[in-house]
Write a protein that holds these residues in place. Structure first.
Motif: not given
Length: 223
Positions: A172-199
């Motif tokens: 969440d917060g500033d880490a939401a997008w960097p961690v999302l990219r990590l998940a995608l690189r590792d072939g994991l499921e991920t999620r994104i939405g306003l619960e996690d970040t407003l940006l």
């Protein structure tokens, strides 16, 4: 905040590429709730709006930290028009086993919330991964560098469960997008939405959940 709001956001998120919906139903005063009537209204509205699986949180903060009250609220879900497809239950919260047993009896899949290395160790040592819909690794409320490092450590501990059940990683917060990219690189499921970040991915104010999902889909394609 309302079932109608949730339905509109869910419809747009699915159209943008989401393949499941996670939401927190609220009562008439806008508070997160496990109350049967509020949960039922939200589930019915969202299911009329989209066709993907729909899940909810069972965070114990919704019952003031009271595990008995949470179990009582969840037991009343037997009267829901249709139960959620899955529900997240944090392994670190009291009465984890009783809560997951009750939900399974209602036909609800469990995504087990893992927030730390200790959580991951407890899960790896005591539970069968294939009994769960997914493992939900949540590295939240921490700086970006620590979120990345903690995510890698947690995933290392869960290595023995790899393949037995899907792992979803998010922050969440500033880490939401960097961690999302990590998940995608590792072939994991991920999620994104306003619960996690407003940006959005460019760190500009996000218009809605659908914008975030569409950007995540583009990141997935690039990965």
């Amino acid at each position: 905040m309302t079932p109608e709001d949730l339905a509109a956001q869910a419809r747009a998120a699915q159209a943008a590429g989401a393949d499941s919906i996670h939401m927190h139903p609220r009562d008439a005063d806008g508070r997160e709730t496990l109350h049967r009537d509020s949960v039922d209204a939200a589930l019915r509205a969202v299911r009329e709006a989209c066709t993907v699986p729909v899940g909810v949180s069972t965070g114990i903060w919704m019952t003031g930290g009271d595990p008995r009250r949470r179990l009582d609220e969840l037991a009343r879900w037997s009267d829901l028009t249709e139960p959620p497809d899955f529900a997240s239950v944090n392994i670190s919260e009291p009465a984890f086993e009783e809560t997951t047993r009750l939900l399974r009896g209602l036909g609800v899949g469990i995504e087990v919330g893992i927030w730390s290395e200790d959580d991951a160790g407890a899960f790896a040592a005591r539970y069968r991964g294939d009994h769960y819909a997914r493992i939900l690794v949540e590295v939240i409320d921490r700086p970006v560098d620590r979120s990345i490092a903690d995510a890698r450590r947690i995933l290392d501990v869960l290595g023995g469960k790899d393949g037995a059940v899907p792992i979803q990683l998010h922050s969440d917060g500033d880490a939401a997008w960097p961690v999302l990219r990590l998940a995608l690189r590792d072939g994991l499921e991920t999620r994104i939405g306003l619960e996690d970040t407003l940006l959005d991915a460019d760190f500009l104010p996000a218009k809605d959940n659908a914008q975030l999902v569409a950007q995540a889909v583009r990141h997935r394609e690039a990965a």
